[in-house]
Design a protein around this motif. Structure first.
Motif, short mmCIF file in Angstrom:
data_model
loop_
_atom_site.label_atom_id
_atom_site.label_comp_id
_atom_site.label_asym_id
_atom_site.label_seq_id
_atom_site.Cartn_x
_atom_site.Cartn_y
_atom_site.Cartn_z
N ARG A 122 0.82 -1.22 0.00
CA ARG A 122 0.00 0.00 0.00
C ARG A 122 0.85 1.27 0.00
N THR A 144 -1.16 9.09 5.01
CA THR A 144 -1.72 7.93 5.70
C THR A 144 -1.47 6.61 4.97
N GLU A 145 -0.93 6.67 3.77
CA GLU A 145 -0.62 5.45 3.02
C GLU A 145 0.87 5.16 2.96
N ARG A 224 -3.29 -0.55 -2.53
CA ARG A 224 -3.95 -0.88 -1.27
C ARG A 224 -4.94 -2.02 -1.44
N CYS A 226 -8.04 -4.18 -1.04
CA CYS A 226 -9.38 -3.73 -0.68
C CYS A 226 -10.41 -4.86 -0.69
N ARG A 263 -5.36 -1.26 10.13
CA ARG A 263 -6.64 -1.43 10.82
C ARG A 263 -7.80 -1.57 9.85
N ASP A 264 -7.70 -0.95 8.69
CA ASP A 264 -8.77 -1.09 7.70
C ASP A 264 -8.86 -2.53 7.21
N GLU A 267 -10.86 -4.48 9.77
CA GLU A 267 -12.29 -4.19 9.63
C GLU A 267 -12.87 -4.88 8.39
N LEU A 268 -12.11 -4.90 7.32
CA LEU A 268 -12.55 -5.58 6.10
C LEU A 268 -12.76 -7.08 6.35
N LYS A 271 -15.89 -7.78 8.37
CA LYS A 271 -17.11 -7.67 7.57
C LYS A 271 -17.30 -8.87 6.66
N GLU A 342 -2.70 7.28 11.06
CA GLU A 342 -4.08 7.70 10.86
C GLU A 342 -4.24 9.14 11.30
N ARG A 387 -6.99 2.73 19.43
CA ARG A 387 -7.32 3.97 18.72
C ARG A 387 -7.73 5.07 19.69
#
Length: 532
Positions: A122, A144-145, A224, A226, A263-264, A267-268, A271, A342, A387
């Motif tokens: 990423r 942030t990347e 990144r 996804c 962290r994304d 979360e992915l 889900k 972040e 966080r």
């Protein structure tokens, strides 16, 4: 070949003449020796009045059976062999997500096997990262990347480059040899506490990438991850975003080595119903002392000897409140660095160059936290807890990425600092005086006060009032585990290989690299045969 350990030599010993050491210390005449290699070197500073080296030698000599019987600490030694079989007839190329230590060595092993892996990273390449990090530390915008956490080489690229590990594995020697081949100093092959330093590690990372590409691999930066696609409970493709466009790669094998700060990705996965679980980690501050003070405390009158490098330490104290305070990622002659990834959240880390000659030495002072502290049984509760603390630290620092800092004497007496003493903070872009209570839980602050006092009894001056405490150190390890089975694959999706620190299966450069190699070996084994 025999290995002889525990050989005591003075700091002034010429270690370039190992045959002379064999003659003097082991009473082996030169004419009997066929080869001698320095296998290990460590500093013995248990007595400050008698600091010396302890070395181990690998010796090939005539009459080794007799030497085994007459020499102390002698044993037969055979160098571990690491073989990589060749694969062919691949339907799809394996994909690696993340190019930190786990991803890099997974890619190297797969490339050497002929599997032509595709790496998605990423962040940018290491040169782009250096520019982005320098801009942020100079007061510019946070990318942030592409930052201390994300980009080629992973978080380890902006660290001390420590290669110590608590695991024992035949792959470790191979990893060190490859790093030397890619430009790391030879001494990492024999030092008891090897490190590369962030400056030399960057070159090694680039050389490793070039080797992967030369063997048919591909490394795609600013890509990144996804999502993924699945058929019949197995991975069939991965998706990534690059330049605002979503791309898809068909594959049957994905090594997920995204690190502990993606962290994304957690979360992915949540889900997508990938099985995750809570994991303990630690939080605290970075403690900075003058390097010369630590050297004096550890080496006594030998401090400053030309044969000695900046002193390190490792401490842990168990406290009456049931917590443990311990030092982590100690950086002799290093810097406290901005490790945020972040917006609106602040984190710090430690970094040293190879010379370890900066004015201060620093270490994380960490207190263990676990699911009982998170206030929820949600799999990502630890991440949310992390966080929240980083948001408080961001505000305590002035909401502009200055780090909250305190002088130890003021912290111990419960007041906000107003000036620094002998120790000046190394964090950039800047610091702002704030009490640790503004961003750390009360039990952590209590543990710091109790524990630092105890540590001062072990290392003279560790509890010096001028010590600077900079926060927040919150990225010591992942707060989430991506559950996998004995076959290294996700319990929820075949073909998905959670890997390294981010997945909760490693803790440091070397252990992450080993884990990446194990995942690569499993994929190779599915393609052709078991790795020997």
């Amino acid at each position: 070949m025999i290995r002889v350990g525990g050989i005591r030599v003075s700091l002034d010993t010429d270690l370039s003449d190992l045959e002379a050491i064999c003659e003097k210390k082991l009473k082996i005449k030169r004419e009997r020796l066929r080869s001698v290699r320095l296998a290990k070197k460590s500093v013995d500073a248990r007595k400050k009045s008698d600091v010396h080296f302890l070395i181990s030698l690998d010796i090939e000599a005539n009459g080794e059976e007799k030497l085994l019987k007459t020499l102390k600490n002698a044993s037969v030694y055979e160098k571990p062999v690491y073989n990589i079989p060749t694969v062919s007839d691949m339907k799809y190329r394996p994909v690696i997500v993340g190019f930190g230590p786990a991803g890099m060595f997974a890619a190297l092993v797969l490339a050497m096997a002929g599997a032509k892996p595709i790496v998605l990273e990423r962040g940018g390449d290491v040169d782009s990262r250096v520019k982005a990090v320098e801009e942020f530390q100079s007061g510019g915008k946070l990318d942030t990347e592409c930052n201390v956490q994300f980009g080629e080489g992973g978080a380890g690229t902006f660290s001390d480059g420590k290669l110590t590990t608590g695991i024992k594995d035949r792959r470790i020697g191979w990893i060190l040899e490859k790093l030397v081949e890619f430009g790391a100093p030879d001494e990492i092959l024999y030092l008891a506490k090897p490190h590369i330093g962030t400056d030399k590690l960057r070159g090694a990372v680039k050389a490793l990438r070039e080797r992967v590409i030369s063997l048919g691999g591909e490394v795609i930066f600013n890509a990144r991850f996804c999502g993924f696609e699945a058929e019949n409970g197995s991975v069939s493709a991965v998706r990534y975003i690059r330049g605002g466009k979503t791309e898809t790669i068909n594959t049957e094998s994905v090594i997920l080595a995204t690190g502990h700060s993606a962290r994304d990705v957690f979360e992915l996965l949540y889900k997508e119903n990938i099985l995750l679980s809570q994991k303990s980690f630690s939080v605290g501050v970075r403690a900075e002392h003058l390097r010369t003070d630590i050297d004096k405390a550890m080496y006594g009158d030998f401090a400053g000897h030309k044969a000695l490098k900046a002193a390190d330490y490792k401490l842990a104290v168990h406290l009456p409140n049931g917590r443990t305070l311990y030092t982590f990622c100690m950086c002799p002659g290093g810097y406290v660095v901005a490790a945020s990834s972040e917006e609106g959240r602040l984190a710090v880390n430690g970094m040293s160059c190879f010379a370890r000659d900066a004015e201060n030495s620093n270490s994380a002072l960490l207190v263990n936290v676990g699911p009982e502290d998170y206030g929820s049984d949600h799999p990502l509760a630890g991440m949310y807890f992390q966080r929240e603390l980083e948001e408080k630290a961001f505000m305590a620092g002035g909401s502009d990425y200055r780090a909250p800092a305190a002088v130890l004497r003021d912290f111990m007496e419960g007041r906000v600092s107003s000036s620094f003493g002998r120790v000046k903070p190394s964090y950039r872009p800047d610091v702002r005086f704030a009490a640790p209570e503004e961003y750390l839980p009360d039990f952590v602050c209590e543990s710091l006060r109790l524990g630092i006092t105890e540590m001062g009894k072990k290392i003279k001056g560790f509890d010096d009032g001028d010590t600077v405490l900079t926060g927040i150190e919150s990225r010591s390890s992942s707060p989430v585990r991506i559950n996998r089975g004995e076959d290294m694959q996700s319990l929820s999706l075949k073909g998905l290989y959670p890997c390294g620190e981010g997945a909760g299966y490693a803790g440091g450069i070397v252990s992450a690299a080993v884990d990446g190699m194990k995942c690569a070996e499993t994929i190779i084994g599915k393609m052709c045969c078991d790795v020997q």
